[in-house]
Structures are given as C-alpha cells and as structure tokens.
Scaffold this motif. Sequence first.
Motif, short mmCIF file in Angstrom:
data_model
loop_
_atom_site.label_atom_id
_atom_site.label_comp_id
_atom_site.label_asym_id
_atom_site.label_seq_id
_atom_site.Cartn_x
_atom_site.Cartn_y
_atom_site.Cartn_z
N ALA A 157 -2.18 4.67 -2.05
CA ALA A 157 -1.39 5.40 -1.06
C ALA A 157 -1.86 6.84 -0.91
N ASP A 158 -1.66 7.39 0.28
CA ASP A 158 -1.96 8.80 0.54
C ASP A 158 -0.88 9.68 -0.08
N PRO A 159 -1.20 10.96 -0.31
CA PRO A 159 -0.18 11.89 -0.83
C PRO A 159 1.03 11.96 0.09
N GLN A 160 2.18 12.25 -0.47
CA GLN A 160 3.40 12.36 0.32
C GLN A 160 3.25 13.47 1.36
N SER A 161 3.57 13.15 2.63
CA SER A 161 3.36 14.10 3.71
C SER A 161 4.66 14.67 4.28
N GLU A 162 5.80 14.06 3.96
CA GLU A 162 7.07 14.57 4.44
C GLU A 162 8.16 14.25 3.43
N ALA A 163 9.26 14.96 3.52
CA ALA A 163 10.38 14.69 2.64
C ALA A 163 10.94 13.30 2.94
N ILE A 164 11.44 12.65 1.91
CA ILE A 164 12.02 11.31 2.04
C ILE A 164 13.39 11.32 1.38
N ILE B 201 3.70 3.31 -2.22
CA ILE B 201 2.61 2.41 -2.57
C ILE B 201 2.82 1.02 -1.98
N SER B 202 1.74 0.29 -1.86
CA SER B 202 1.80 -1.07 -1.35
C SER B 202 2.35 -2.01 -2.41
N LEU B 203 3.18 -2.95 -1.98
CA LEU B 203 3.68 -4.00 -2.86
C LEU B 203 2.98 -5.32 -2.59
N GLU B 204 1.92 -5.26 -1.80
CA GLU B 204 1.12 -6.45 -1.51
C GLU B 204 0.20 -6.75 -2.70
N THR B 205 0.08 -8.02 -3.06
CA THR B 205 -0.80 -8.43 -4.15
C THR B 205 -1.51 -9.72 -3.75
#
Length: 428
Positions: free
Chosen positions: A25-32, A408-412
């Motif tokens: 995943a890319d770095p966090q870009s906005e508040a969540i 992050i992705s939860l795909e496996t």
Amino acid sequence: MKTFKIFTLIALSGFGLIRAQQTPADPQSEAISIVGATAHIGDGTVVENATLVFENGKITALAAGAATQGKVINAQGKHVYPGFIAGSTSLGLVEIDAVRPTRDMDELGDMIPHIRSMIAYNAESKVVESMRPNGVLLAQVSPKGGRISGTSSVMQLDAWNWEDAVVKADDGIHLNWPASYRRGRWWMGEEPGFHPNKKYGEQIDETLQFLANAKAYNQKPATEANIAFAGAKGLFDGTQKLYVYANGEKEIIDAISRLHAAGVGKMVLVGGYEAHKTADLLKQHQVPVMVNATHNLPFYNDDDYDHAYKLPALLVKAGLLVGIQNMDAANFQVRNLPFYAGHAAGYGLDKETALQLISSNTAKILGIDAQYGSLKVGKSATLFISEGDALDMRGNQLTHAFIDGREISLETHQTKLYKRYSNKYKTK
C-alpha cells in the motif's frame, strides 16, 4: 545442457511473476475516521460506538462521539482491533516446508548469534500474504535450528522488501536450551519413547562456556575478531533479549537460574509447557512467557487433556506477562493466531485479556509497545475492522486493514482461488 538451463531460468522467472505478491500500500494520504465500531483497545478495555481517527499513520483521536476528519468508514455493528502480533515465527524464511530450497531459517553451526534473520526475509512470500486477512499484521521473524540460532527482527507484513518491512531490527537472540529427556530416534535403531539425555550437562556447559567467552570478548578491545562472540554483545549490555526455548520444569529452572548467573540480563521463555510449575522463579527474574499455540495435544500421557488450552490462563493468574506464539506448528498456521487466543478465552480468560496475549502483551515482550499493540492516541494506526469477534473464526471477517495508516490489500492467493471457483458448482 545449456538449452535446459535457459529453459529452467525462463520457467522460474515466469513462475515468480505469476506468484508475485499484492502491491504494498501507498503511504496514508488523508485522514481516515472509523465510525460506530466497538473498539477493542488491546489493554483490556472496550469503547462502544467509538470514533477512531488517524492521520499520517498515527492515531489522533479515539472516543465515543469524537469529531470525524477526512474519509469516513461506517463501521456500525463492526469491531476494530489493534493488529495482531506473531512472536517467534519463521514467516518469510520458509515458503514450502517440504521443499528444501524454500527453507532459509537455519544456518550451519551450533553457536551463531551473529546470523540475522532480517536480511533473509522474503517480503513476497505467499505465506506472509495469507496472514493479513486474519488480522496478523506484524511478526517477530526468528531463526531456527542449532543451539544459539541467531538474531530475530520484528517486521510488518506489507512491504516491498526486508528494508521496508523492518519495525525493530535485531531485537533478540534465540537459544534452544538442551532437553534433559529426548525421544528415541527409531530411524537410528533407538527404543521409542523418552530417554534421559546423557549429554544434558555437557550441552549446558558448552552453552554457558560460549556465553562466558562472549561476555569476556565484549568487555575489552579484542586482539582478534570473532563475529560469533561479537554477535552476542547485546545480551550483556541490555540492548537485546535472549529468547530461551524450554518446556520442562527442570529445563526452565536450569535455564533461568544458570543464564541469570552467567550475566544475561533480559530473558523471554518460549514454549514453557511446564512454566506454571516455575511461576515464582519466572516472576522473581521478570521473565515473560510466550506459550505455544493452544491448538495442541498433551505432551505426556498423564497430562490433563486440556493442558495446552488452559496454560495461558494459569500463567496470567500467576502474575506473568504472557504472549502466544506458534513455534511447533507449520509456518502457514500462524494465521490461526487469533483463534489460539480465542481458545484460551474458553479456558479461564475473558476475551479482552485473551486479546492482550496477541496484541499489547506481545508488543511489550518484543519491545515495540510504544508504537504497536494497542489502540491509543499517538500510536501507530496498525489496526483492522472485522465484521464480528476476531478471536472466533466465525466472526473474523476483515473488511479493512491498515499498517502505519496505509490501507493494505486483503487479497491473497487463496481469495483469488475462491473467487475463481466460487461459481463452478452453482446449484442449477
């Protein structure tokens, strides 16, 4: 022969591309903001109808009714947990147990504290990828084999390479304490069952002699370099812990008392099958215990059938700092870590205390609790949202997961196969 080699390289290259992991995943870009969830803090407390806000990878607010910021995730009726932490694993060092070239957790030599598991960690492991959908987001990647196996590091499980994955480098050294009894090796013509280890005392002396030499070596400038002795320096200056693998009452008593006398400052007992019999000694020396997985059978014929299930509760009630690890099971089974804690909850612990065994307690043992292991303002936003109880395999259904604020992705590989075949046998 040359043609065969070229073909093999092409085939292996294609195999590697097919099996490439999910893109980190890319770095966090906005508040969540996560709104409406039941927040399991990881220290024994629960916040109902919580609003959890994080920005730049850090938790900035957590309270019922807190103001939201940025992107809002409606988690009404769901649960939010700190990322689970797996201790004493070979994740990223072993891909397929039955295929020798994919196993890189053991090096030649018996006393090799200088061997670093960190640089052998495979961030593109399919096994590592399969941990995340169950909420296991960090792991202590440790070497195996020999007497002193080497040095572990704590890694986060969504990275391009080992450099990106490191959370805490070279956190501890791992020692397999000799066993006073061993099983007969039938393949060598020995009688089955347990037999006294006639070399038990000799093996202890060898271990203590190595540590004594290492301590002396690191106390003054050396005239001749010895990387093995130098690799053990952290055990004597307090910068590293010694993870001692021992199960029997005698072995635990011998290990803790003899190692303490040898000048080893910080120790963690790993395994500890009979640790409840030595609780006073462990408390005296402030030794935490990372017990083996609860999904295990009794070791001896006259043990209680539920010994492995209730051991965590026995140790917690004795006042010890306890975590759960998965040393003896196959590597891929580390994904069952939350269900080991859930099993412990059915045998003497409440759910929130059981949760601590794979979150805040393990973080304390590994020395990463300042940033990980619990949901608190200022700490890393390494957490996930589950449809239900994450310690129950029926409720552990993740909808979102974050490591340091990165979604992050939860795909496996398994989820891809599920989707591929889910419609194959539709009822007509």
